[in-house]
Design an enzyme around this catalytic site. Structure first.
Site, mmCIF file in Angstrom:
data_model
loop_
_atom_site.group_PDB
_atom_site.id
_atom_site.type_symbol
_atom_site.label_atom_id
_atom_site.label_comp_id
_atom_site.label_asym_id
_atom_site.label_seq_id
_atom_site.Cartn_x
_atom_site.Cartn_y
_atom_site.Cartn_z
ATOM 1 N N GLY B 42 -50.441 78.875 71.320
ATOM 2 C CA GLY B 42 -49.271 78.629 72.161
ATOM 3 C C GLY B 42 -48.390 79.860 72.219
ATOM 4 N N ALA B 44 -46.141 81.025 70.138
ATOM 5 C CA ALA B 44 -46.112 81.808 68.909
ATOM 6 C C ALA B 44 -47.496 82.399 68.601
ATOM 7 C CB ALA B 44 -45.620 80.940 67.752
ATOM 8 N N HIS B 266 -35.265 62.904 72.426
ATOM 9 C CA HIS B 266 -34.738 63.283 73.730
ATOM 10 C C HIS B 266 -34.337 62.008 74.466
ATOM 11 C CE1 HIS B 266 -34.457 65.097 77.638
ATOM 12 N NE2 HIS B 266 -34.624 66.290 77.105
ATOM 13 N N ARG B 331 -27.601 64.926 72.803
ATOM 14 C CA ARG B 331 -28.845 64.168 72.793
ATOM 15 C C ARG B 331 -28.877 63.059 71.748
ATOM 16 N NH1 ARG B 331 -33.387 69.034 73.325
ATOM 17 N NH2 ARG B 331 -32.982 69.447 75.528
ATOM 18 N N GLU B 430 -43.005 76.251 66.187
ATOM 19 C CA GLU B 430 -42.546 74.923 65.769
ATOM 20 C C GLU B 430 -43.165 74.514 64.431
ATOM 21 O OE1 GLU B 430 -43.160 71.863 68.764
ATOM 22 O OE2 GLU B 430 -42.267 70.314 67.526
ATOM 23 N N ARG B 440 -32.140 70.946 67.308
ATOM 24 C CA ARG B 440 -32.423 72.123 68.122
ATOM 25 C C ARG B 440 -31.670 72.043 69.445
ATOM 26 N NH1 ARG B 440 -35.509 73.237 72.220
ATOM 27 N NH2 ARG B 440 -36.635 71.258 72.187
#
Lengths: 256, 643, 215
Positions: B42, B44, B266, B331, B430, B440
Site C-alpha cells: 500500500g 507505506a 466513522h 466523529r 497503519e 486520527r
C-alpha cells in the site's frame, strides 16, 4: 427501501486450474434479498456449498466498493453485469428478476490465464506498467510542488484517464481481447501532465511493445471496452495512445 | 522487554534533522548486498519498496492481492493533509503538529508527530512529481479544501479518489524498480510466519495463494506495512481481505502490540441491510455539512415513511444536545450519539437480527434552501453511490446512516525509527501504533503511510543496516527457519482438519465481530468488556473445533485464507478487550462509559498518559503490559469540549 | 522484455497502415464513383471520360501501382491482425452480449473478403476482359441488364458501404485524429461518405434494371 426475496439459477464456469478443462455447473440461489450485492449473493451460495461439503466458487474480490479493481466476471454476457458504470461488487440484486437464469464466466483472454473458476491472472497489466507506465523521479528529489502550474482542464483530463482501476473488463469485453483501453489510459494520463514529457516517447513505445508481447489483441474500434468500463474511461484515450506511438516512432532517435 | 523510544532530544523542529545526521549510512556499493523484505504494497509498503529499491538495496515485496496496485490505501476518498500553507490561512508545520497531537487526544509521541507534519511538505512535492493529478485551481496551482473541521485548508485531493491516485503513484514508482530489477514482487503471497534468528527478524514464511506452496524468504531485515485490523469487527469499511495476520504473527514472535483498543468509528456509513452483509460502505463526512441528522421521537414512528413524520415528532438529537457544533460534532461524538438513540429503540431502516440500526441524514432543508442543483453539484456522486447500494433516492427520502469502523490507531509498537521490539523488524503505515494517538484526524492516514514509506523507513532502515553491517548467513535448513515453516504447515493442516467441521469461517467471524462491535465498539464499559472476554475464548474454541474448509490446501483456496485470518482476529480481539478494560479513562476513539463528565469523554492524564504495549506470553488471556510514558513538552494537554 | 520495435511491428502500427491504405482506397472509391456519374450523361460522356483517362498512362499506371500497394498493405495487415485477434481471445464465451459495437464493425472480417472477390470480378468484367473494348457505356449497361450481375453488384456495394462506414470512423481513431470537441463529427463524416458512395453506386445497376439508363 422495499425488500423482496428472489430465487435464481446460476450457471457458473468451474475450472480447477490454468490448464484444466472447464465446464458450467448449475447452482440455485434461494431467498436472495434484493438488497444484497451480487458478490454477497455468491457468498451465500458459497457458504451453503461449504456446509454441504463442496468446494465453493472461486471469485476475486477485495474492497467491495468499486475502487480496487480486484473483482470482475462476465454476467450474462456482459463484463461486470447489466448496470452501467458499476463494478460487479457494487451491482445489487435488485437488477435481477425472480426466476432469472444467470451465466457467470471469467474474463476470457489469452493475456489473462484462468487461475481457478472465475479468477484470472492479470499480471500482464502489471508488466505493461512496469515497461514504462511511470515518471522516473527519485524519492526526495522533487522540486516544490507549486513551481509547475498545470492548467485545471489539463489536470482534470489527466484525472479522467487516471481513474482506471485496472480491473480488466475492457479486455474481457473487447471482441479481440485487446488491452488498448487500459494501456491508453495510463499513456494518456502521463503524457498529458507536464511532468510526463521527458519520458513521453520512450514510455509510449515500451508500453505498447509490452502490451503486444502479452498476447492481447489489437483495437478494432468497436467501443465495447468503453461501454463496460466501470469508471467511464473514454475511447478517446485510445486515439491519443495511437497518436503518441506514431509521434514517438517519428521522434525517436534510438535505433529500432 | 524494554520500551526505548530512541527519540532525539532538543528543540522539536531540529530533532529529525539531528537524528538523520547521527544515523549510520550504507555506501552505495554495499547496498545491493543487503536483502530487505517488505510485506504489504500500500502507501507505506509500496513507497518503502520503491524508495529502498531505488537506493540500491535488494528488495522483495509481498502482497496478498493479485497486484500491488490493489492495496486498500486505494479506497481512501477524502484527501491528504500537508502544511504547505498555499491558502495563506496561517497554516504551518507547527500548527499541523499541534492539531494532530490535540486531535489524537494527547496519546501520541510528540517527536513522531512533529516529524510527520514536517514530512507532509515533501510528500506533496513527491506525489506531484510522480504525476498524481491533484485538483488544481484555474491559475494552475494546487487546490486545497478544509477537512474534518480543521480551521485551515490544508487538504490536497484528487476528486474523491485521492487514495487511489497516491497509491498508483507509489505503485508506478514500485513498478519502475521491479523493471529495474531492484525489487522482486510477490503478488498473491501471504506472510504466515516471521523468522526470528539470534534475536533478530531475519525473514518470513509465505504461502503462495495460487498454488499453496509454502516458502521461506530470508533477508537482513523485515518491514511490515500490512495495514490495520478493522476487520476484527467483521463489518467495517476495510476491504474484505484486510487482516492482522502479518502483525499478529510478529506479535506472537515477540513484537509488542500497542494500544489495540484505539479504533476509529466513522459516523457516515451506509447501515447494514441484512445479516448477509459482507462490508460497510463509507460516505464522505462532508455530507454532514448540509444534512441534518434525526430520528423519530416516538418508537411507533420508526417504521413510518420519514416524510410522513411531522416536524414536531422529529428528534434532531445532535442539534439539541450540541447547539454550538450541531451536526458537525467530531466523529466519535456523532457516532456515539447514533448508538444511544438507536439503543433507545429509535433507530430506523430494516431490522437486522431484531434491531434497527440507522438514523436519518436529511437533505430536505438544504435542498429547500440551496436548490437541488447545488446539492447535486456538491454531493451528486455520493447520492448516486447511495442509490446504487440502497435503491433509495436521497433527493426524495432522507439517507440512512450509521457508524462503522474504518481505521485502527493501535498496532505494533515502534520506536522513533519505526523499529518494533524485535530488532530488525520495522513497521510502517497503519500497521504500527502510529502517530495518531487515540484518534486520527481526517486526511492524516495517507500522510502517515507515505511519510513512513518514502521518507522515514529509507533512512532508519539504512541506519539499522549500517549498524549491523553483515549478518552471518542463515540457511533455509537452520532449525529456526524449519520451525517457522513447520508452524505454517501445521496450522494449515489444523485448519483443514477440524475435529467436528460444521461451518465456514465467516460463520465464526460474524459472531466474533458482533461481540467486539457490541462490547468493544463505540461505547465501552467494564461489565461488557468482561463479558466479551468470557465469550471470545469460547467462540475461538468453537472455531477451532468446527471450522469447515472444503477443497485442498494445494491450490487457490479462499476459504482457507479467510480461516487463517479469522483465527488471528480471535486472538487480537481478545487483546483489544483486555486493553480497553485496562484503560480506565476515555480518550479519542476509546470511550469508557464509566469515565465521562456530563456526556464528555474524561481523560485521566495522571494515570494513563502512556502507550500500552502488550507482550505475548503464550496465553492470549494473559498478555504482559509494558508502559511507555508520554510527555508533552510543546502541546499542553487540554480537555476537548463540544458543548 | 520487449524494447524497441519498428512502428509496423506493433499492433497500433498495423492499424495505422490499415488506416492510411484504407484512406487511399476510399479516396479512389470516391473518385471512381464521381467518374461513373458520367453514365447518366450518356455514352459519349462516359466513353470520352474513359478515353481521356487512358490518354494519361502515367496517371492510370501511377494510380494502379499505388492502389496495388495500398490493397497489399491493407489486406496484409488485416490478415496479421485477424490472426492475432482470433488467438487473443483464447477460450470462447458461452454468452456474449454486445454493448456498443454495430453491425458494420462486427462484419469487417466478412465484408473485407467479400469485397476482394467483388473487386476481382469487377476487374475481370470491365478492365481485364471487357466484352466491347473501348465502349465502357455498352459494357456497363449490357452487364447490368442481367439481373444476376446487378444483384451481385448491389450486394457488393452494400458490403462496401458497411466496410467503409466502419473503416472511415476507425481510421480516425487509428491515426489518433481525435479531439473532444470534434469527435462527434467523425461518425457523421463516416456516415455521409459511405451513404453517398453506396447510394450512388447502387443507383447504377438499379437505373439500368429499371430502364432509366438504356443502350
Amino acid at each position: 427501501m422495499t425488500d423482496e426475496l428472489i430465487n435464481l439459477t446460476l450457471h457458473v464456469w468451474r475450472q480447477r486450474g490454468p490448464n484444466g478443462p472447464g465446464s458450467f455447473e448449475t447452482h440455485h440461489a434461494k431467498d436472495i434479498t434484493t438488497h444484497m450485492s451480487f458478490l454477497e449473493m455468491l457468498d451465500v451460495v458459497n457458504e451453503d456449498l461449504i456446509e454441504k461439503g463442496e468446494e465453493p466458487i472461486a471469485f476475486d474480490y477485495d474492497c467491495r466498493e468499486g475502487i480496487c479493481g480486484t473483482c470482475g466476471m462476465v454476467v450474462n454476457g456482459v463484463a461486470h453485469g447489466p448496470q452501467k458504470l458499476t463494478t460487479v461488487c457494487q451491482l445489487h440484486m435488485r437488477q435481477f428478476e425472480d426466476g432469472q437464469e444467470i451465466w457467470l464466466e471469467p474474463w476470457r483472454a489469452q493475456g489473462f490465464p484462468i487461475v481457478k473458476d472465475l479468477v484470472v491472472d492479470r499480471s500482464g497489466f502489471d508488466r505493461i506498467i512496469q515497461a514504462g507506465g511511470y515518471i522516473s523521479i527519485r524519492t526526495g528529489s522533487a522540486s516544490e510542488a507549486n513551481e509547475m502550474p498545470i492548467a485545471k482542464d489539463v489536470a482534470d483530463r489527466a484525472m479522467d484517464a487516471a481513474a482506471c482501476i485496472g480491473c480488466g473488463a475492457c479486455v474481457a469485453a473487447c471482441p479481440n481481447a485487446s488491452a488498448s483501453l487500459f494501456t491508453a489510459a495510463k499513456i494518456s494520463h502521463l503524457s498529458l501532465m507536464p511532468q510526463g514529457q521527458v519520458e513521453r516517447a520512450d514510455r509510449a513505445r515500451k508500453m505498447v511493445a509490452q502490451m503486444d508481447a502479452e498476447g492481447f489483441g489489437a483495437c478494432t474500434n468497436h467501443g465495447e471496452c468503453e461501454a463496460v468500463c466501470p469508471k467511464g474511461v473514454s475511447l478517446e484515450w485510445i486515439a491519443r495512445m495511437n497518436r503518441e506511438l506514431v509521434r514517438a516512432m517519428v521522434k525517436s532517435k534510438t535505433p529500432a | 522487554m524494554e520500551l526505548r523510544s530512541h527519540e532525539p532530544t532538543g528543540p522539536i523542529e531540529e530533532r529529525w534533522a539531528k537524528h538523520k545526521e547521527a544515523s549510520k549510512l550504507v555506501a552505495p556499493a554495499n547496498r545491493r548486498k543487503h536483502n530487505i523484505i517488505v510485506v504489504g504494497s500500500g502507501l507505506a509498503g509500496g513507497a518503502a519498496s520503491a524508495s529502498l529499491g531505488e537506493m540500491g538495496y535488494n528488495v522483495k515485496c509481498f502482497c496478498y492481492q493479485d497486484s500491488p496496485r490493489r492495496a486498500h490505501s486505494i479506497a481512501a476518498q477524502g484527501g491528504i493533509n500537508a502544511a504547505k500553507n498555499y491558502q495563506n490561512d496561517g497554516d504551518s508545520v507547527y500548527r499541523l503538529f499541534y492539531d494532530t497531537v490535540k486531535g489524537g487526544d494527547f496519546r501520541s509521541r510528540e517527536s513522531n508527530v512533529y516529524r510527520l507534519a514536517e514530512l507532509s511538505l515533501h510528500i506533496i512535492d513527491q506525489a506531484v512529481a510522480q504525476g498524481v493529478p491533484f485538483a488544481r485551481e484555474y491559475g494552475g496551482l494546487l487546490a486545497n479544501r478544509s477537512f474534518g473541521g480543521a480551521q485551515v485548508s490544508r487538504t490536497f485531493y484528487a476528486r474523491g479518489q485521492t487514495g487511489q491516485q497516491l497509491l498508483l503513484g507509489a505503485y508506478q514508482a514500485l513498478s519502475r524498480q521491479i523493471d529495474a530489477g531492484t525489487v522482486e514482487m510477490f503478488a498473491r503471497h501471504e506472510m504466515l510466519e516471521l523468522i526470528v534468528h539470534d534475536g533478530r527478524a531475519r525473514g518470513i514464511v509465505t504461502r503462495c495463494l495460487n498454488t499453496g506452496k509454502v516458502t521461506p524468504h530470508i533477508a537482513d531485515m523485515v518491514v511490515l506495512c500490512t495495514g490495520g485490523y478493522s476487520n476484527v469487527f467483521y463489518l467495517s469499511t476495510n476491504a474484505k481481505g484486510c487482516n492482522c495476520t502479518a502483525t499478529w504473527r510478529a506479535h506472537r514472535k515477540g513484537a509488542a502490540f500497542a494500544n489495540p483498543c484505539y479504533t476509529q468509528i466513522h459516523p457516515t456509513c451506509i447501515p447494514q441491510a441484512g445479516s448477509y452483509q459482507s462490508k460497510l460502505t463509507l460516505m464522505s463526512e462532508s455530507l454532514r455539512n448540509d444534512g441534518r441528522v434525526w430520528v423519530p421521537r416516538k418508537k411507533e414512528d420508526v417504521t413510518k415513511q420519514p416524510r410522513d413524520i411531522p416536524e414536531a415528532d422529529r428528534f434532531y438529537y445532535l442539534e439539541e444536545r450540541y447547539p454550538a457544533f450541531g451536526n458537525l460534532v467530531p466523529r466519535d461524538v456523532a457516532s456515539r450519539n447514533a448508538l444511544y438513540v438507536t439503543n433507545d429503540g429509535l433507530g430506523v431502516g430494516p431490522a437486522v437480527n431484531g434491531e434497527r440500526r440507522g438514523v436519518y441524514l436529511d437533505f430536505a432543508d438544504a435542498i429547500g434552501r440551496l436548490g437541488e442543483q447545488t446539492i447535486r453539484e456538491r454531493y451528486g456522486n455520493l447520492f448516486e453511490m447511495y442509490e446504487r447500494i440502497t435503491g433509495d433516492n436521497p433527493y426524495e427520502t432522507p439517507m440512512r446512516i450509521y457508524p462503522a469502523t474504518h481505521y485502527t490507531m493501535g498496532g505494533l509498537w515502534v520506536d522513533y525509527n519505526l523499529e518494533a521490539t524485535i530488532p530488525g523488524l520495522f513497521v510502517g503505515g497503519e500497521a504500527n501504533f502510529s502517530d495518531h494517538g487515540s484518534n486520527r484526524l481526517g486526511a492524516s492516514a495517507l500522510m502517515q503511510g507515505l511519510a513512513d514509506g518514502y521518507f522515514v523507513l529509507p533512512f532508519t532502515v539504512g541506519n539499522y543496516l549500517g549498524h549491523i553491517r553483515t549478518l552471518p548467513p542463515l540457511s533455509e535448513d537452520h532449525p529456526d527457519v524449519q520451525a517457522a515453516i513447520q508452524a505454517v504447515d501445521d496450522r494449515v493442516r489444523k485448519l483443514m482438519n477440524a475435529p467436528d467441521p460444521k461451518h465456514a469461517p465467516e460463520h465464526f467471524h460474524r459472531q466474533l465481530g458482533k461481540v467486539i462491535w457490541e462490547k468493544c465498539g463505540m461505547s465501552r464499559n467494564a461489565e461488557a468488556l468482561e463479558e466479551a472476554l468470557e465469550k471470545i475464548p469460547e467462540l475461538r474454541e468453537q472455531f477451532w473445533r468446527e471450522v469447515k474448509i472444503t477443497g485442498s490446501g494445494k491450490d487457490l483456496n479462499q476459504t482457507l485464507e479467510r480461516a487463517g485470518r479469522v483465527a488471528d482476529f480471535f486472538e487480537l480481539g481478545e487483546l483489544m478487550c483486555i486493553d480497553a478494560l485496562n484503560r480506565k479513562e476515555s480518550c479519542g476513539g476509546h470511550f469508557r462509559e464509566e469515565y465521562q463528565e456530563k456526556g464528555e469523554a474524561l481523560r485521566d492524564d495522571t494515570n494513563f498518559s502512556y502507550v500500552a504495549a502488550w507482550e505475548w506470553t503464550g496465553n492470549p488471556a494473559e498478555p504482559r503490559l509494558h508502559k511507555e510514558p508520554l510527555t508533552f513538552e510543546y502541546v499542553k494537554p487540554t480537555k476537548r469540549s463540544y458543548k | 522484455m520487449q524494447r524497441a520495435l519498428t512502428l509496423y511491428q506493433t499492433t497500433i502500427g498495423k492499424k495505422v497502415v490499415m488506416a492510411l491504405s484504407g484512406g487511399i482506397i476510399v479516396g479512389f472509391v470516391i473518385g471512381h464513383f464521381l467518374g461513373n456519374l458520367n453514365l447518366y450523361l450518356g455514352p459519349e460522356a462516359l466513353n470520352g471520360y474513359a478515353a481521356k483517362l487512358h490518354s494519361m498512362p502515367a496517371l492510370v499506371w501511377g494510380t494502379r501501382i499505388l492502389l496495388l500497394f495500398a490493397f497489399g498493405a491493407h489486406i496484409g495487415s488485416a490478415y496479421q491482425l485477424w490472426r492475432r485477434n482470433v488467438t487473443a481471445r483464447g477460450s470462447h464465451y458461452k454468452r456474449r452480449k454486445d454493448q456498443a459495437t454495430d453491425y458494420a464493425a462486427r462484419t469487417m472480417y466478412w465484408t473485407g473478403p467479400i469485397l476482394l472477390l467483388y473487386l476481382i470480378y469487377h476487374l475481370l468484367e470491365f478492365t481485364i476482359l471487357p466484352t466491347h473494348p473501348g465502349d465502357v457505356y455498352r459494357n456497363v449497361v449490357e452487364a447490368f441488364q442481367n439481373p444476376w450481375i446487378s444483384t451481385f453488384y448491389i450486394a457488393g456495394n452494400l458490403a462496401l458501404g458497411l466496410h467503409i462506414f466502419h473503416g472511415i470512423f476507425s481510421a480516425f481513431q487509428s491515426i489518433g485524429a481525435n479531439h473532444p470537441r470534434y469527435n462527434s463529427y467523425r461518425r457523421d463524416l463516416a456516415i455521409a461518405i459511405s451513404a453517398v458512395v453506396t447510394l450512388g453506386n447502387l443507383s447504377f445497376p438499379i437505373s439500368v434494371l429499371t430502364g432509366i439508363v438504356t443502350l
